[in-house]
Scaffold this active site. Structure first.
Site, mmCIF file in Angstrom:
data_model
loop_
_atom_site.group_PDB
_atom_site.id
_atom_site.type_symbol
_atom_site.label_atom_id
_atom_site.label_comp_id
_atom_site.label_asym_id
_atom_site.label_seq_id
_atom_site.Cartn_x
_atom_site.Cartn_y
_atom_site.Cartn_z
ATOM 1 N N GLY A 13 0.821 -1.209 0.000
ATOM 2 C CA GLY A 13 0.000 0.000 0.000
ATOM 3 C C GLY A 13 0.847 1.247 0.000
ATOM 4 O O GLY A 13 0.588 2.203 0.738
ATOM 5 N N SER A 15 1.317 3.398 -2.488
ATOM 6 C CA SER A 15 1.014 4.396 -3.528
ATOM 7 C C SER A 15 0.506 5.706 -2.944
ATOM 8 O O SER A 15 0.547 6.734 -3.628
ATOM 9 C CB SER A 15 -0.014 3.834 -4.509
ATOM 10 N N ASN A 89 1.533 -2.250 5.404
ATOM 11 C CA ASN A 89 0.781 -1.004 5.591
ATOM 12 C C ASN A 89 -0.597 -1.044 4.934
ATOM 13 O O ASN A 89 -1.532 -0.398 5.408
ATOM 14 C CB ASN A 89 1.625 0.150 5.017
ATOM 15 N N SER A 145 -3.671 0.116 14.474
ATOM 16 C CA SER A 145 -4.503 1.305 14.678
ATOM 17 C C SER A 145 -4.883 1.447 16.152
ATOM 18 O O SER A 145 -5.034 0.449 16.868
ATOM 19 C CB SER A 145 -5.784 1.174 13.857
ATOM 20 N N TYR A 158 -12.823 -3.719 11.337
ATOM 21 C CA TYR A 158 -11.528 -3.027 11.303
ATOM 22 C C TYR A 158 -10.856 -3.111 12.673
ATOM 23 O O TYR A 158 -9.686 -3.494 12.786
ATOM 24 C CB TYR A 158 -11.735 -1.572 10.880
ATOM 25 N N LYS A 162 -7.360 -5.184 13.495
ATOM 26 C CA LYS A 162 -6.137 -4.569 14.021
ATOM 27 C C LYS A 162 -5.761 -5.164 15.384
ATOM 28 O O LYS A 162 -4.577 -5.295 15.704
ATOM 29 C CB LYS A 162 -6.308 -3.053 14.103
HETATM 30 P P1 NAP Z 1 -4.936 5.037 2.178
HETATM 31 O O1 NAP Z 1 -4.513 6.451 2.013
HETATM 32 O O2 NAP Z 1 -6.364 4.650 1.973
HETATM 33 O O3 NAP Z 1 -4.019 4.147 1.207
HETATM 34 C C1 NAP Z 1 -4.215 2.758 1.209
HETATM 35 C C2 NAP Z 1 -3.102 2.084 0.449
HETATM 36 O O4 NAP Z 1 -3.322 0.671 0.522
HETATM 37 C C3 NAP Z 1 -3.069 2.455 -1.021
HETATM 38 O O5 NAP Z 1 -1.725 2.422 -1.460
HETATM 39 C C4 NAP Z 1 -3.861 1.315 -1.675
HETATM 40 O O6 NAP Z 1 -3.518 1.047 -3.029
HETATM 41 C C5 NAP Z 1 -3.419 0.157 -0.803
HETATM 42 N N1 NAP Z 1 -4.346 -0.974 -0.814
HETATM 43 C C6 NAP Z 1 -5.653 -0.971 -0.481
HETATM 44 N N2 NAP Z 1 -6.166 -2.212 -0.637
HETATM 45 C C7 NAP Z 1 -5.135 -3.002 -1.068
HETATM 46 C C8 NAP Z 1 -5.016 -4.368 -1.410
HETATM 47 N N3 NAP Z 1 -6.070 -5.203 -1.355
HETATM 48 N N4 NAP Z 1 -3.817 -4.829 -1.825
HETATM 49 C C9 NAP Z 1 -2.742 -4.001 -1.914
HETATM 50 N N5 NAP Z 1 -2.790 -2.701 -1.588
HETATM 51 C C10 NAP Z 1 -3.976 -2.209 -1.176
HETATM 52 O O7 NAP Z 1 -4.548 4.465 3.617
HETATM 53 P P2 NAP Z 1 -3.714 5.116 4.827
HETATM 54 O O8 NAP Z 1 -4.587 6.037 5.568
HETATM 55 O O9 NAP Z 1 -2.384 5.562 4.363
HETATM 56 O O10 NAP Z 1 -3.572 3.819 5.766
HETATM 57 C C11 NAP Z 1 -2.474 2.952 5.708
HETATM 58 C C12 NAP Z 1 -2.529 2.017 6.898
HETATM 59 O O11 NAP Z 1 -2.594 2.782 8.100
HETATM 60 C C13 NAP Z 1 -3.743 1.083 6.925
HETATM 61 O O12 NAP Z 1 -3.363 -0.189 7.364
HETATM 62 C C14 NAP Z 1 -4.665 1.749 7.926
HETATM 63 O O13 NAP Z 1 -5.529 0.828 8.536
HETATM 64 C C15 NAP Z 1 -3.664 2.312 8.889
HETATM 65 N N6 NAP Z 1 -4.191 3.416 9.690
HETATM 66 C C16 NAP Z 1 -4.641 4.557 9.077
HETATM 67 C C17 NAP Z 1 -5.158 5.572 9.856
HETATM 68 C C18 NAP Z 1 -5.678 6.848 9.248
HETATM 69 O O14 NAP Z 1 -6.296 7.646 9.996
HETATM 70 N N7 NAP Z 1 -5.463 7.128 7.976
HETATM 71 C C19 NAP Z 1 -5.218 5.438 11.250
HETATM 72 C C20 NAP Z 1 -4.741 4.273 11.834
HETATM 73 C C21 NAP Z 1 -4.230 3.271 11.050
HETATM 74 P P3 NAP Z 1 -4.311 1.796 -4.255
HETATM 75 O O15 NAP Z 1 -3.876 3.233 -4.192
HETATM 76 O O16 NAP Z 1 -3.844 1.128 -5.497
HETATM 77 O O17 NAP Z 1 -5.765 1.617 -3.968
#
Ligand code: NAP
Length: 253
Positions: A13, A15, A89, A145, A158, A162
């Site tokens: 993930g 990108s 991630n 998370s 979710y 986690k």
């Molecule tokens: P994001 O901006 O939604 O980006 C998600 C990334 O994961 C993108 O690169 C996406 O690829 C990729 N992805 C989604 N489904 C996938 C799959 N089936 N196979 C391979 N890649 C996949 O997410 P983020 O906020 O950066 O979150 C990253 C991590 O942090 C996650 O595990 C999330 O649970 C955790 N987290 C986030 C937050 C928050 O507030 N944002 C808080 C706590 C924990 P594409 O671009 O190709 O779709």
């Protein structure tokens, strides 16, 4: 600060969001990076373009599919010859409030969430661990998370995924420690990424920001900082740790 010259890092993930910031942070310290993405090849290309140094590449693969995980790992080994750091991630955050979801939607949300956030990570760990054992060690950092501890009323799968990820990471830290494979976790609170943009810009945005005495959410770079720290050789004894990155929005003892 330790440098990562000569180290090969695989980030799922990568990108967008936290994954992109993590790729940038490792590259700035000298590592070569492979990022994985699911569908957005333009965003993945932009991440690669943004990285310092050379030899970085992106691979499309759906981490929720067991075969894809095996192929992804083999492709990265084929290119890099080793994986020194694996950052799990990639994750999804699907709403499915229990009293407002029909049974089919409820089941689908649980399946999709667990397939990626938990089983997908388990499979990534499986394949990387085989190579890390052969190469004499490595670091695995899993992105969990705050929701694992605090509850996710509208996203229960979710929160469960986690919490399961935390428990799995600690089990693997014990199983793999004798092989110098260190497994640790970051547990962010809200982070300003695509995943949370709608929520943070909506009516709950201010309430969420005020959960922290810093009156804001984290940046992706702040989470990346914790991930890189856990991947340092000096952090080996942090294996099994869960590092909170939530601006004191939720404290546990
Ligand atoms: P994001 O901006 O939604 O980006 C998600 C990334 O994961 C993108 O690169 C996406 O690829 C990729 N992805 C989604 N489904 C996938 C799959 N089936 N196979 C391979 N890649 C996949 O997410 P983020 O906020 O950066 O979150 C990253 C991590 O942090 C996650 O595990 C999330 O649970 C955790 N987290 C986030 C937050 C928050 O507030 N944002 C808080 C706590 C924990 P594409 O671009 O190709 O779709």
């Amino acid at each position: 600060m330790e440098d990562f010259n000569g180290k090969k890092v695989l980030i799922t993930g990568g990108s967008r969001g936290i994954g992109r910031a993590t790729a940038q942070a490792f590259a700035a310290r000298g590592a070569q990076i492979a990022i994985n993405f699911r569908s957005d090849s333009i965003a993945a290309g932009e991440t690669i373009e943004s990285l310092e140094g050379e030899g970085h590449f992106a691979i499309k693969a759906d981490i929720s599919r067991a075969n894809a995980v095996e192929k992804l790992t083999e492709a990265v080994i084929g290119e890099f010859g080793q994986i020194d750091v694996l950052v799990n991630n990639a994750g999804i955050y699907l709403p499915h409030p229990i009293l407002d979801s029909d049974y089919q939607a409820w089941q689908q949300a649980w399946k999709d969430t667990l397939d990626l956030n938990l089983t997908g990570v388990a499979n990534m760990c499986y394949w990387s661990a085989q190579h890390m054992k052969e190469q004499g060690g490595g670091h695995i950092i899993n992105v969990s998370s705050r929701g694992a501890f605090r509850g996710e009323p509208d996203h229960p799968a979710y929160g469960a995924s986690k919490a399961g990820l935390n428990a799995m990471s600690q089990s693997l830290a014990k199983a793999l420690g004798p092989h110098k494979i260190y497994v640790s976790v970051v547990a962010p609170g809200f982070v300003a990424t695509d995943m949370t943009q709608t929520i943070l810009e909506g009516p709950d945005g201010e309430f969420i920001r005020n959960q922290s005495p810093l009156q804001r959410v984290a940046t992706p770079e702040e989470v990346a900082h914790g991930i890189v720290f856990l991947a340092e050789q000096h952090s080996a004894f942090m294996t099994g740790a869960i590092l909170d990155i939530n601006g004191a929005s939720y404290l546990r003892t």
